[in-house]
Design an enzyme around this catalytic site. Structure first.
Site, PDB file in Angstrom:
ATOM      1  N   CYS A 146      -4.304 -11.791 -18.549  1.00 42.96           N
ATOM      2  CA  CYS A 146      -4.312 -11.154 -17.225  1.00 42.96           C
ATOM      3  C   CYS A 146      -2.969 -11.293 -16.521  1.00 42.96           C
ATOM      4  O   CYS A 146      -2.823 -10.856 -15.382  1.00 42.96           O
ATOM      5  CB  CYS A 146      -5.428 -11.723 -16.346  1.00 42.96           C
ATOM      6  SG  CYS A 146      -5.228 -13.458 -15.907  1.00 42.96           S
ATOM      7  N   GLU A 153      -3.367 -21.332 -18.349  1.00 38.52           N
ATOM      8  CA  GLU A 153      -2.048 -21.126 -17.749  1.00 38.52           C
ATOM      9  C   GLU A 153      -1.226 -22.407 -17.707  1.00 38.52           C
ATOM     10  O   GLU A 153      -0.153 -22.439 -17.119  1.00 38.52           O
ATOM     11  CB  GLU A 153      -2.195 -20.524 -16.345  1.00 38.52           C
ATOM     12  CG  GLU A 153      -3.190 -21.241 -15.461  1.00 38.52           C
ATOM     13  CD  GLU A 153      -3.559 -20.439 -14.224  1.00 38.52           C
ATOM     14  OE1 GLU A 153      -2.789 -19.556 -13.813  1.00 38.52           O
ATOM     15  OE2 GLU A 153      -4.635 -20.700 -13.666  1.00 38.52           O
ATOM     16  N   HIS A 169       0.821  -1.195   0.000  1.00 34.36           N
ATOM     17  CA  HIS A 169       0.000   0.000   0.000  1.00 34.36           C
ATOM     18  C   HIS A 169       0.863   1.257   0.000  1.00 34.36           C
ATOM     19  O   HIS A 169       0.441   2.307  -0.501  1.00 34.36           O
ATOM     20  CB  HIS A 169      -0.945  -0.004   1.210  1.00 34.36           C
ATOM     21  CG  HIS A 169      -2.162  -0.831   0.996  1.00 34.36           C
ATOM     22  ND1 HIS A 169      -2.496  -1.895   1.799  1.00 34.36           N
ATOM     23  CD2 HIS A 169      -3.118  -0.774   0.043  1.00 34.36           C
ATOM     24  CE1 HIS A 169      -3.620  -2.445   1.350  1.00 34.36           C
ATOM     25  NE2 HIS A 169      -4.007  -1.785   0.293  1.00 34.36           N
ATOM     26  N   ARG A 205     -11.768 -14.594 -10.087  1.00 33.85           N
ATOM     27  CA  ARG A 205     -11.089 -15.887 -10.186  1.00 33.85           C
ATOM     28  C   ARG A 205     -11.357 -16.657  -8.900  1.00 33.85           C
ATOM     29  O   ARG A 205     -11.136 -16.144  -7.808  1.00 33.85           O
ATOM     30  CB  ARG A 205      -9.582 -15.712 -10.380  1.00 33.85           C
ATOM     31  CG  ARG A 205      -8.829 -17.049 -10.430  1.00 33.85           C
ATOM     32  CD  ARG A 205      -7.348 -16.845 -10.694  1.00 33.85           C
ATOM     33  NE  ARG A 205      -6.652 -16.233  -9.577  1.00 33.85           N
ATOM     34  CZ  ARG A 205      -5.378 -15.831  -9.629  1.00 33.85           C
ATOM     35  NH1 ARG A 205      -4.693 -15.967 -10.740  1.00 33.85           N
ATOM     36  NH2 ARG A 205      -4.809 -15.288  -8.579  1.00 33.85           N
ATOM     37  N   ARG A 238      -8.552 -11.369  -7.507  1.00 32.78           N
ATOM     38  CA  ARG A 238      -7.890 -12.508  -6.869  1.00 32.78           C
ATOM     39  C   ARG A 238      -8.621 -12.858  -5.569  1.00 32.78           C
ATOM     40  O   ARG A 238      -8.289 -12.367  -4.498  1.00 32.78           O
ATOM     41  CB  ARG A 238      -6.435 -12.176  -6.579  1.00 32.78           C
ATOM     42  CG  ARG A 238      -5.593 -11.863  -7.823  1.00 32.78           C
ATOM     43  CD  ARG A 238      -4.164 -11.567  -7.424  1.00 32.78           C
ATOM     44  NE  ARG A 238      -3.299 -11.355  -8.551  1.00 32.78           N
ATOM     45  CZ  ARG A 238      -2.987 -10.151  -9.064  1.00 32.78           C
ATOM     46  NH1 ARG A 238      -3.509  -9.068  -8.517  1.00 32.78           N
ATOM     47  NH2 ARG A 238      -2.181 -10.054 -10.095  1.00 32.78           N
ATOM     48  N   ASN A 286       2.021 -15.665 -16.396  1.00 33.06           N
ATOM     49  CA  ASN A 286       3.061 -15.978 -15.408  1.00 33.06           C
ATOM     50  C   ASN A 286       3.257 -17.488 -15.290  1.00 33.06           C
ATOM     51  O   ASN A 286       4.371 -18.006 -15.439  1.00 33.06           O
ATOM     52  CB  ASN A 286       2.692 -15.394 -14.043  1.00 33.06           C
ATOM     53  CG  ASN A 286       2.502 -13.889 -14.094  1.00 33.06           C
ATOM     54  OD1 ASN A 286       2.814 -13.251 -15.084  1.00 33.06           O
ATOM     55  ND2 ASN A 286       1.984 -13.326 -13.027  1.00 33.06           N
ATOM     56  N   ASP A 287       2.157 -18.202 -15.018  1.00 33.22           N
ATOM     57  CA  ASP A 287       2.265 -19.659 -14.903  1.00 33.22           C
ATOM     58  C   ASP A 287       2.460 -20.325 -16.263  1.00 33.22           C
ATOM     59  O   ASP A 287       3.142 -21.338 -16.364  1.00 33.22           O
ATOM     60  CB  ASP A 287       1.029 -20.235 -14.210  1.00 33.22           C
ATOM     61  CG  ASP A 287       1.181 -20.258 -12.691  1.00 33.22           C
ATOM     62  OD1 ASP A 287       2.318 -20.424 -12.222  1.00 33.22           O
ATOM     63  OD2 ASP A 287       0.173 -20.116 -11.985  1.00 33.22           O
ATOM     64  N   ARG A 338       9.300 -19.986 -11.392  1.00 33.54           N
ATOM     65  CA  ARG A 338       9.366 -18.527 -11.385  1.00 33.54           C
ATOM     66  C   ARG A 338       9.681 -17.954 -10.018  1.00 33.54           C
ATOM     67  O   ARG A 338       9.953 -16.751  -9.897  1.00 33.54           O
ATOM     68  CB  ARG A 338       8.077 -17.929 -11.946  1.00 33.54           C
ATOM     69  CG  ARG A 338       6.805 -18.211 -11.182  1.00 33.54           C
ATOM     70  CD  ARG A 338       5.604 -17.736 -11.999  1.00 33.54           C
ATOM     71  NE  ARG A 338       4.324 -18.034 -11.370  1.00 33.54           N
ATOM     72  CZ  ARG A 338       3.601 -17.156 -10.696  1.00 33.54           C
ATOM     73  NH1 ARG A 338       4.041 -15.926 -10.547  1.00 33.54           N
ATOM     74  NH2 ARG A 338       2.438 -17.497 -10.182  1.00 33.54           N
TER      75      ARG A 338
END
Length: 545
Positions: free
Chosen positions: A505, A434, A193, A336, A300, A457-458, A468
């Site tokens: 995404c 993914e 944050h 998701r 998420r 990413n995956d 990763r």
């Protein structure tokens, strides 16, 4: 000259004198060394409750200040801190420790705060790791109040580049933003944050800079380059001249980006791309709106499960999803389903230790093996869909049979809600691509679902057989690898062949150097970090496609 590299939080430029902030506040680890056995348990618990009440008053003052300076989305962090103080899991854990172990209040707060922070820090997902700083911030606030110390504002006497070991959101917002030229910290997360506040205040900022604070002192000159991710202390004349030229160019660029608010993300040739935002909680939704995102491409939902000691209830999840849907009005919100496992762990799931968690019990596999958990979340999503434009997508799909099994569970949930007379709506259903398996059979999967969202990413990790999370393999993790890009193209073509849309995404969606290639592939939607929406919109509008 001394140069250091770090991770960029906000891609801007700054040049000016340095102010080094050295913290004097009480640290959680210091309190851990001062455990005191107590006899009056109720008195200690009353002290914690009183400290929480005082902390809430302080947070309201910070919220009001942030609201004036950075708007609602920037101020939301202090609302999140207040909610933590009212959370039964967090405050209950503190009181339980006092009662069970007969320890003093400050020690109980320190131990509980450290426990919650460790959960977040152990996760590979940066947005989850970032929450550790929030837990530490509020725990330190409680301890400071319990120990009778007053809150000290960070003193900045002139416009400066602030250099510190780390900064909490509270410390950041209390500074006079007119005097902050840039931020440089040794520790921190790009999704914390504090980082969000830096972006909201348009402050060039770097985190994870390996600088020895003993070698840096107030009064030095520094250049912060958020585009290259570097800071240079005591720059020479040529470096300063180049920095000033870049800063002037950046000022012109920022003015142009603001002009794009409310504009369509359409190429010169008329090709439209939907630009959505990735979020982890309600406060991130505010940031998405602030940056003019057209929708939420990835909510998420696992964030609701993390940092707790028990499963979130159906009502808790329903309220979170409903708030997101209502805040976004008619804009799409794609939730998701819980993507737990691998680097996202919670003890109460009892997932157990795995030799290779990235290939293990995670994502939709948990939901299909433990449908009682899955059903609670599905009920919340279907109920919340009554309040906005909600869609749902399922992670880690590898087979047609998995999708059919999911649809069977969704039907059971619909039948249950119907029988109970509870209003619901069955939203658009999609899957994340993914895994290479899902990409290869995407022609079959496209016949079953409403859309694809490609998690790069995956997909990169599994396609290249590169963990990763392993820093030693960073040089081998290449999301621009031809094999990854070809898989994306195959998926998009198969989606369109069956009249379905396909988006991205993952991190790759925010790479401006690949925007043109994605548009040429026919990608329909890009979901990126809120701070990247306007930059990608600018790139899209420059393309002659």
């Amino acid at each position: 000259m001394m140069g250091f590299t770090g991770k960029s939080v906000y891609k801007g430029l700054a040049l000016g004198p340095v102010t080094v902030l050295r913290k004097s506040d009480i640290r959680i680890q210091d309190i851990r060394m001062r455990r005191i056995e107590i006899s009056d348990v109720e008195a200690e618990m009353d002290a914690v409750r009183a400290a929480a009440a005082r902390a809430i008053e302080e947070l309201q003052e910070l919220y009001d200040k942030a609201l004036k300076e950075v708007g609602e989305s920037g101020a939301a962090v202090f609302e999140a801190h207040r909610m933590l103080l009212e959370d039964e899991e967090y405050m209950g854990s503190i009181c339980d420790r006092i009662r069970r172990e007969q320890m003093n209040a400050s020690y109980a707060v320190a131990v509980t705060g450290e426990h919650f922070a460790e959960i977040f820090e152990g996760m590979g997902d940066d947005s989850m790791k970032a929450r550790a700083a929030d837990v530490k911030d509020i725990s330190n606030r409680l301890i400071r109040i319990l120990e009778g110390d007053s809150e000290e504002d960070a003193v900045i006497r002139e416009p400066s580049v602030i250099v510190a070991d780390d900064l909490t959101p509270s410390e950041t917002i209390q500074m006079d933003k007119e005097k902050i030229l840039g931020l440089v910290t040794v520790h921190g997360s790009v999704n914390s944050h504090t980082a969000i506040l830096a972006r909201m205040m348009n402050i060039p900022a770097l985190i994870g800079v390996p600088v020895n604070l003993e070698e840096i002192h107030t009064g030095m000159t520094a250049v912060v380059d958020g585009f290259r991710g570097e800071v240079i202390f005591e720059p020479d004349e040529e470096t300063c001249r180049l920095a000033k030229e870049k800063m002037e160019e950046e000022r012109e660029q920022m003015w142009f980006l603001q002009e794009l608010k409310g504009q369509d993300s359409v190429t010169l040739g008329g090709k439209r791309i939907h630009l959505y935002a990735n979020v982890g909680n309600i406060s991130d939704v505010e940031e998405a709106l602030e940056n003019d995102a057209e929708g939420i491409g990835l909510f998420r939902s696992e964030f609701l499960y993390l940092g707790r000691e028990s499963f979130p209830t159906e009502e808790e999840q329903f309220q979170a999803f409903r708030q997101a849907a209502q805040r976004m009005a008619e804009k799409k919100v794609i939730i998701r389903t819980l993507d737990m496992g691998a680097d996202k762990q919670a003890d109460y799931f009892n997932l157990g230790k795995e030799e290779n968690p990235a290939l293990g019990y995670r994502g939709i596999r948990i939901c299909l093996k433990q449908p009682e958990i899955f059903k609670v979340q599905l009920r919340a999503i279907l109920r919340a869909a009554m309040y906005g434009n909600i869609s749902v997508m399922y992670p880690m799909i590898t087979a047609v049979e998995e999708v059919l099994q999911i649809f069977g569970i969704v039907k059971e949930v619909r039948d249950e809600l119907e029988a109970e007379g509870i209003p619901y709506r069955c939203p658009e259903q999609g899957i994340m691509i993914e895994t290479p398996a899902a990409a290869v059979i995407s022609d079959e999967l496209a016949q079953l679902v409403d859309f694809f969202s490609i998690g790069t990413n995956d997909l990169t990790q599994y396609t290249l057989a590169v963990d990763r999370q392993n820093e030693r393999l960073a040089d081998f993790y290449n999301p621009r690898h031809k094999a990854v890009l070809r898989m994306i193209e195959i998926v998009v073509k198969n989606a369109h062949r069956h009249g379905k849309w396909a988006g991205i995404c993952g991190e790759l969606g925010a790479d401006p150097e690949l925007t043109e290639e994605f548009v040429r592939m026919g990608v329909d939607e890009l979901s990126v970090a809120p701070s990247m929406v306007m930059r990608i919109r600018k790139r899209v509008r420059e393309l002659d496609i």
